[in-house]
Design a protein around this motif. Structure first.
Motif, PDB file in Angstrom:
ATOM      1  N   ILE A  73       0.643  -1.013   0.134  1.00 56.40           N
ATOM      2  CA  ILE A  73       0.472   0.294   0.179  1.00 56.40           C
ATOM      3  C   ILE A  73       0.787   1.457   0.298  1.00 56.40           C
ATOM      4  O   ILE A  73       1.652   1.510   1.039  1.00 56.40           O
ATOM      5  N   ARG A  74       1.117   2.431  -0.899  1.00 56.20           N
ATOM      6  CA  ARG A  74       1.739   3.323  -1.289  1.00 56.20           C
ATOM      7  C   ARG A  74       0.999   4.384  -0.666  1.00 56.20           C
ATOM      8  O   ARG A  74      -0.149   4.690   0.410  1.00 56.20           O
ATOM      9  N   PRO A  75       1.781   5.303   0.156  1.00 54.73           N
ATOM     10  CA  PRO A  75       1.406   6.448   1.128  1.00 54.73           C
ATOM     11  C   PRO A  75       0.728   7.478   0.238  1.00 54.73           C
ATOM     12  O   PRO A  75       1.217   8.694   1.054  1.00 54.73           O
ATOM     13  N   PHE A  76      -0.341   6.951  -0.083  1.00 57.56           N
ATOM     14  CA  PHE A  76      -1.371   8.321  -1.396  1.00 57.56           C
ATOM     15  C   PHE A  76      -2.426   7.998  -0.242  1.00 57.56           C
ATOM     16  O   PHE A  76      -2.881   6.602   0.481  1.00 57.56           O
ATOM     17  N   ARG A  77      -3.312   9.121  -0.152  1.00 58.04           N
ATOM     18  CA  ARG A  77      -4.586   9.047   0.833  1.00 58.04           C
ATOM     19  C   ARG A  77      -5.733   7.709  -0.313  1.00 58.04           C
ATOM     20  O   ARG A  77      -6.128   7.565   0.318  1.00 58.04           O
ATOM     21  N   ASP A  78      -5.596   8.324  -1.249  1.00 57.62           N
ATOM     22  CA  ASP A  78      -7.117   7.038  -1.369  1.00 57.62           C
ATOM     23  C   ASP A  78      -6.365   5.637  -1.303  1.00 57.62           C
ATOM     24  O   ASP A  78      -7.472   5.085  -1.600  1.00 57.62           O
ATOM     25  N   GLU A  79      -5.057   5.258  -1.600  1.00 61.92           N
ATOM     26  CA  GLU A  79      -4.654   3.451  -1.012  1.00 61.92           C
ATOM     27  C   GLU A  79      -4.819   3.295   0.132  1.00 61.92           C
ATOM     28  O   GLU A  79      -5.109   2.776   0.881  1.00 61.92           O
ATOM     29  N   MET A  80      -4.399   4.599   1.115  1.00 60.04           N
ATOM     30  CA  MET A  80      -4.968   3.942   2.647  1.00 60.04           C
ATOM     31  C   MET A  80      -6.449   3.937   2.777  1.00 60.04           C
ATOM     32  O   MET A  80      -6.588   3.420   3.492  1.00 60.04           O
ATOM     33  N   MET A  81      -7.056   4.697   2.006  1.00 56.19           N
ATOM     34  CA  MET A  81      -8.497   4.879   2.761  1.00 56.19           C
ATOM     35  C   MET A  81      -9.391   3.645   2.352  1.00 56.19           C
ATOM     36  O   MET A  81      -9.720   3.277   2.612  1.00 56.19           O
ATOM     37  N   ARG A  82      -8.653   3.519   0.765  1.00 54.68           N
ATOM     38  CA  ARG A  82      -9.538   1.584   0.689  1.00 54.68           C
ATOM     39  C   ARG A  82      -8.641   0.645   0.987  1.00 54.68           C
ATOM     40  O   ARG A  82      -9.668  -0.593   1.818  1.00 54.68           O
ATOM     41  N   TYR A  83      -7.736   0.384   1.244  1.00 54.17           N
ATOM     42  CA  TYR A  83      -6.664  -0.559   1.356  1.00 54.17           C
ATOM     43  C   TYR A  83      -5.943  -0.890   3.548  1.00 54.17           C
ATOM     44  O   TYR A  83      -5.911  -1.712   4.237  1.00 54.17           O
ATOM     45  N   GLY A  84      -5.902   0.415   3.805  1.00 56.81           N
ATOM     46  CA  GLY A  84      -5.628   0.790   5.170  1.00 56.81           C
ATOM     47  C   GLY A  84      -3.671   1.371   5.518  1.00 56.81           C
ATOM     48  O   GLY A  84      -4.259   2.362   4.435  1.00 56.81           O
ATOM     49  N   HIS A  85      -3.549   1.395   6.453  1.00 62.09           N
ATOM     50  CA  HIS A  85      -2.271   1.721   6.597  1.00 62.09           C
ATOM     51  C   HIS A  85      -1.206   1.175   5.203  1.00 62.09           C
ATOM     52  O   HIS A  85      -1.034  -0.054   5.375  1.00 62.09           O
ATOM     53  N   TYR A  86      -0.475   2.995   4.890  1.00 64.23           N
ATOM     54  CA  TYR A  86       0.726   2.392   4.185  1.00 64.23           C
ATOM     55  C   TYR A  86       1.462   1.288   4.609  1.00 64.23           C
ATOM     56  O   TYR A  86       2.351   1.032   6.136  1.00 64.23           O
ATOM     57  N   SER A  87       2.161   0.547   3.736  1.00 61.66           N
ATOM     58  CA  SER A  87       3.001  -0.698   4.235  1.00 61.66           C
ATOM     59  C   SER A  87       4.773  -0.093   4.442  1.00 61.66           C
ATOM     60  O   SER A  87       4.376   1.065   4.079  1.00 61.66           O
ATOM     61  N   LEU A  88       4.841  -0.469   5.648  1.00 62.39           N
ATOM     62  CA  LEU A  88       5.847  -0.259   6.387  1.00 62.39           C
ATOM     63  C   LEU A  88       7.335  -1.397   5.318  1.00 62.39           C
ATOM     64  O   LEU A  88       6.500  -2.437   5.472  1.00 62.39           O
ATOM     65  N   ALA A  89       8.204  -0.917   5.192  1.00 60.26           N
ATOM     66  CA  ALA A  89       9.589  -1.449   4.485  1.00 60.26           C
ATOM     67  C   ALA A  89       9.556  -2.933   6.043  1.00 60.26           C
ATOM     68  O   ALA A  89      10.224  -3.923   5.393  1.00 60.26           O
ATOM     69  N   ALA A  90       9.845  -2.604   6.936  1.00 58.73           N
ATOM     70  CA  ALA A  90       9.987  -4.406   8.003  1.00 58.73           C
ATOM     71  C   ALA A  90       8.995  -4.821   7.606  1.00 58.73           C
ATOM     72  O   ALA A  90       8.663  -6.217   7.574  1.00 58.73           O
TER      73      ALA A  90
END
Ligand code: HEC
Length: 245
Positions: A73-90
């Motif tokens: 999930i990329r740190p963009f508003r639309d992606e976070m609204m659809r999928y949840g918190h953006y992915s972390l490298a860890a």
């Protein structure tokens, strides 16, 4: 003096400048790999997969699920609204190879865990159109019939260990895992207990709804249900994760 035309009409300059450009580009890509240990920030909760989840991940790759589904999930508003918190490298630290992907014929699966019940997944994988009528996802009915091959689970874990996943073989490695992940998780990462751990998780989880056999469906659903659930996002506010971006 140094016009673009000078470079284009002079083979010597063209070669030197091309090599320079490739050199800089190469360094920018290669140098960070030597510092990967420091680049990937530690995040509490992230752990290697259990033997059953790992087998599920192997099946995910075998069936080519990644050709239609990304897991980032990329740190963009639309992606976070659809999928949840953006992915972390860890979160993909222990994935070899990672499943970020760039093709989304179906939705991103990075935070799929817990979104649906096990029964939903089983039904959806066997016959996607029986739950989502407009779906174009293929049927995977054999996952429910094929018994999971667990004969080589320790070898698979040993191979992952070679590339840096902290599965343990010796007592010292086990103790290090207890320190790092806590006792319960460390037990699951013990290669010597891989088969019994796998069987125990499949039986207690009963992911495929059939207690008598351990099928490929058990492993795949166990894997799908853990995706994106390792980090407890409710513990932190948005500001905290900005540092990891
Ligand atoms: C040809 C492309 C394609 C392939 C291959 C594919 N899927 Fe899908 N998948 C889709 C589409 C399209 C959807 C959205 C419609 C639906 O829910 O069925 C979807 C939806 C899903 C969902 C529901 C996601 C959500 O958040 O609602 C899951 C879970 C899923 N797929 C898992 C898998 C798994 C596991 C595999 C491999 C065994 C797989 N998919 C292979 C196209 C594909």
């Amino acid at each position: 003096m140094f016009k673009h035309e000078t470079v284009e009409t002079n083979a010597g300059w063209l070669i030197i400048l091309t090599l320079l450009a490739i050199g800089v580009g190469g360094l920018v890509e290669i140098v960070p790999l030597y510092m990967i240990d420091e680049t990937v920030e530690k995040v509490e909760g992230v752990r290697p997969y259990t033997p059953l989840e790992q087998r599920g991940r192997d099946i995910y790759i075998r069936e080519g699920c990644y050709t239609c589904h990304s897991q980032m999930i990329r740190p963009f508003r639309d992606e976070m609204m659809r999928y949840g918190h953006y992915s972390l490298a860890a979160e993909s630290q222990y994935d070899h190879p990672f499943q970020w992907g760039s093709k989304r014929t179906g939705p991103d699966l990075a935070r799929l865990g817990g979104k649906y019940s096990n029964e939903w997944h089983v039904q959806h994988l066997v016959a996607p159109r029986s739950v989502v009528p407009e779906s174009i996802m293929p049927n995977y009915p054999w996952l429910l019939e094929d018994k999971l091959d667990i004969s080589d689970i320790s070898d698979r874990m040993k191979a992952l260990k070679l590339v840096g996943v902290p599965y343990s073989e010796t007592k010292a490695e086990f103790d290090a895992n207890v320190e790092k992940f806590g006792k319960d998780v460390a037990e699951m990462l013990d290669i010597n207990k891989a088969t019994e751990n796998l069987i125990a998780q499949a039986q207690s989880g009963n992911y495929d709804g059939n207690k008598s056999d351990i099928t490929e469906m058990d492993a795949l659903v166990a894997y799908l249900q853990v995706l994106g659930t390792m980090v407890d996002y409710s513990k932190y506010d948005e500001e905290y994760f900005v540092n990891f971006r």
